[in-house]
Design a protein around this motif. Sequence first.
Motif, PDB file in Angstrom:
ATOM      1  N   GLY A 191       0.815  -1.212   0.000  1.00  0.00           N
ATOM      2  CA  GLY A 191       0.000   0.000   0.000  1.00  0.00           C
ATOM      3  C   GLY A 191       0.845   1.256   0.000  1.00  0.00           C
ATOM      4  O   GLY A 191       0.513   2.242  -0.677  1.00  0.00           O
ATOM      5  N   LEU A 192       1.942   1.256   0.754  1.00  0.00           N
ATOM      6  CA  LEU A 192       2.817   2.425   0.789  1.00  0.00           C
ATOM      7  C   LEU A 192       3.515   2.650  -0.554  1.00  0.00           C
ATOM      8  O   LEU A 192       3.685   3.784  -1.001  1.00  0.00           O
ATOM      9  N   GLY A 281      -6.813  -3.598 -18.508  1.00  0.00           N
ATOM     10  CA  GLY A 281      -5.449  -3.144 -18.256  1.00  0.00           C
ATOM     11  C   GLY A 281      -5.344  -1.776 -17.623  1.00  0.00           C
ATOM     12  O   GLY A 281      -4.460  -0.992 -17.985  1.00  0.00           O
ATOM     13  N   VAL A 282      -6.241  -1.483 -16.679  1.00  0.00           N
ATOM     14  CA  VAL A 282      -6.135  -0.203 -15.961  1.00  0.00           C
ATOM     15  C   VAL A 282      -6.140  -0.485 -14.456  1.00  0.00           C
ATOM     16  O   VAL A 282      -6.735  -1.457 -13.990  1.00  0.00           O
ATOM     17  N   TYR A 283      -5.441   0.361 -13.732  1.00  0.00           N
ATOM     18  CA  TYR A 283      -5.411   0.284 -12.270  1.00  0.00           C
ATOM     19  C   TYR A 283      -6.263   1.416 -11.697  1.00  0.00           C
ATOM     20  O   TYR A 283      -6.389   2.482 -12.321  1.00  0.00           O
ATOM     21  N   PRO A 284      -6.833   1.206 -10.528  1.00  0.00           N
ATOM     22  CA  PRO A 284      -7.629   2.282  -9.927  1.00  0.00           C
ATOM     23  C   PRO A 284      -6.740   3.441  -9.512  1.00  0.00           C
ATOM     24  O   PRO A 284      -5.531   3.271  -9.293  1.00  0.00           O
ATOM     25  N   PRO A 285      -7.316   4.627  -9.387  1.00  0.00           N
ATOM     26  CA  PRO A 285      -6.537   5.751  -8.865  1.00  0.00           C
ATOM     27  C   PRO A 285      -6.131   5.470  -7.420  1.00  0.00           C
ATOM     28  O   PRO A 285      -6.825   4.735  -6.701  1.00  0.00           O
ATOM     29  N   THR A 286      -5.011   6.012  -7.027  1.00  0.00           N
ATOM     30  CA  THR A 286      -4.483   5.694  -5.697  1.00  0.00           C
ATOM     31  C   THR A 286      -4.171   6.947  -4.895  1.00  0.00           C
ATOM     32  O   THR A 286      -4.048   8.045  -5.442  1.00  0.00           O
ATOM     33  N   GLU A 287      -4.045   6.716  -3.578  1.00  0.00           N
ATOM     34  CA  GLU A 287      -3.582   7.759  -2.681  1.00  0.00           C
ATOM     35  C   GLU A 287      -2.557   7.150  -1.737  1.00  0.00           C
ATOM     36  O   GLU A 287      -2.586   5.948  -1.463  1.00  0.00           O
ATOM     37  N   HIS A 288      -1.622   7.965  -1.239  1.00  0.00           N
ATOM     38  CA  HIS A 288      -0.557   7.475  -0.378  1.00  0.00           C
ATOM     39  C   HIS A 288      -0.681   8.086   1.012  1.00  0.00           C
ATOM     40  O   HIS A 288      -0.710   9.310   1.149  1.00  0.00           O
ATOM     41  N   SER A 289      -0.773   7.215   2.032  1.00  0.00           N
ATOM     42  CA  SER A 289      -0.760   7.674   3.422  1.00  0.00           C
ATOM     43  C   SER A 289      -0.421   6.489   4.319  1.00  0.00           C
ATOM     44  O   SER A 289      -0.762   5.346   4.007  1.00  0.00           O
ATOM     45  N   LEU A 290       0.259   6.768   5.429  1.00  0.00           N
ATOM     46  CA  LEU A 290       0.651   5.702   6.344  1.00  0.00           C
ATOM     47  C   LEU A 290      -0.576   5.051   6.988  1.00  0.00           C
ATOM     48  O   LEU A 290      -0.685   3.822   7.052  1.00  0.00           O
ATOM     49  N   GLY A 297      -3.588  -2.893   4.744  1.00  0.00           N
ATOM     50  CA  GLY A 297      -2.963  -4.175   5.079  1.00  0.00           C
ATOM     51  C   GLY A 297      -3.914  -5.101   5.800  1.00  0.00           C
ATOM     52  O   GLY A 297      -4.021  -6.295   5.466  1.00  0.00           O
ATOM     53  N   PHE A 298      -4.637  -4.573   6.784  1.00  0.00           N
ATOM     54  CA  PHE A 298      -5.550  -5.414   7.556  1.00  0.00           C
ATOM     55  C   PHE A 298      -6.789  -5.806   6.755  1.00  0.00           C
ATOM     56  O   PHE A 298      -7.232  -6.958   6.813  1.00  0.00           O
ATOM     57  N   THR A 299      -7.353  -4.853   6.003  1.00  0.00           N
ATOM     58  CA  THR A 299      -8.564  -5.175   5.235  1.00  0.00           C
ATOM     59  C   THR A 299      -8.274  -6.177   4.120  1.00  0.00           C
ATOM     60  O   THR A 299      -9.065  -7.101   3.892  1.00  0.00           O
TER      61      THR A 299
END
Length: 419
Positions: A191-192, A281-290, A297-299
């Motif tokens: 995820g990070l 062949g596309v990935y969803p939009p993402t966001e970065h946060s701790l 990770g848990f879900t």
Amino acid sequence: MNTFISIILIFGLLIFIHELGHLIFAKRAGILCREFAIGFGPKMFSFVKNETKYTIRLLPIGGFVRMAGEDPEMINIKAGYEVGLVFNDQGHVKELVINNKSKHPEAHIIQVEKVDLEHQLFVRGYLDGEEECRTFKIDEKALLIYDEQHTQIAPYDRQFSSKTIGQRALAIFAGPAMNFVLAAVLLMVYGLLAGMPTDEAKVGDLTDDGVAIAAGLQPEDEIIAIDGQTVESWQDMTAIIQSHPNEPLNFEIARGTQTFEQEIVPADRVGPGEVEEGYIGVYPPTEHSLTGAIAFGFTQTYEFTKLIFEALGMLVTGQFSLDHLSGPVGIYSYTGEAAEMGYLVLIQWAAALSINLGIINLLPLPALDGGRLTFIGLEAVRGKPIDPEKEGVVHFIGFAMLMLLMLVVTWNDINKFFL
């Protein structure tokens, strides 16, 4: 070579973490852990630290923590034996030399009359030809030396069977539990690095070989509708695409201030162990946060776990045949495919394997951690332990059946990948 390195690293990590869980909680319970091993077969490397011998063995197909009291002690001193005694500064026996006593000139020879290495810790007999029978205290960490192999004695309070039901259950359960922890950590790292997907109906990144990039889609494109159906989320978009594999779909797309339409035909993609239908062949939009990575990770660990249990349920009900199971050969092949797709896919694959290892080990089958937990549970219900010999026979039969199953799935893998 990349596949071989990947499989060694992944399985080494999974086995190490699993056995580390056993080791940590066994030591916390005060159990003497004789050996912490990665692999089976001949030893390639070993060292001793804090009473435990750490070894790497030739065959990287598993591992184990050898706890005192789980198996009968291999060395049994009987009355009449001549044993060499080496004393410490307090006059307690610190070494008992069973044979090759000539290699230990400091040892005093005693003809044993009685010895207790578990409870009272003493040896009684006639020392160096003396006529008087003498009793000597044995240090609780004394060593038995047999053919120059050193083995620490295991007083009863250091043995697995002496601990409470809760302590024993926790020491066994900790191995599979650590695999779930590892999976969550790996998915947090994923995820990070990759970012957490959002539910927006937008194009994140594109694969180089997908139909979307060939059709001219770009990152940040927003999907407004597909074949006239309004799309409000990523979940809406994927549901429509996956329900129409290999069918032409008309996409209404917003790019900046412009809106246009584009026809795209979802294709099939062959992934590790499966064929994914309705793939563009596309990935969803993402966001970065701790905090988002931790939650991700848990879900995701929960979602993977749920899928595996669903597959096991289908196997039990006959909806899923043994032909769909994979052994070492299949895992090796799928790991190679994951490695070719990049390190992010490999991290996800490692997490999935870790969850699989945790779940399989928790199944109530003999020779697995779940089987051992079952016997501990039966002891809690009965109020007394199962006869160790009977339990050993059950585990032996269970192990033989698991080996037979392994041969079957390996043969399936060979037919699937090579014949």
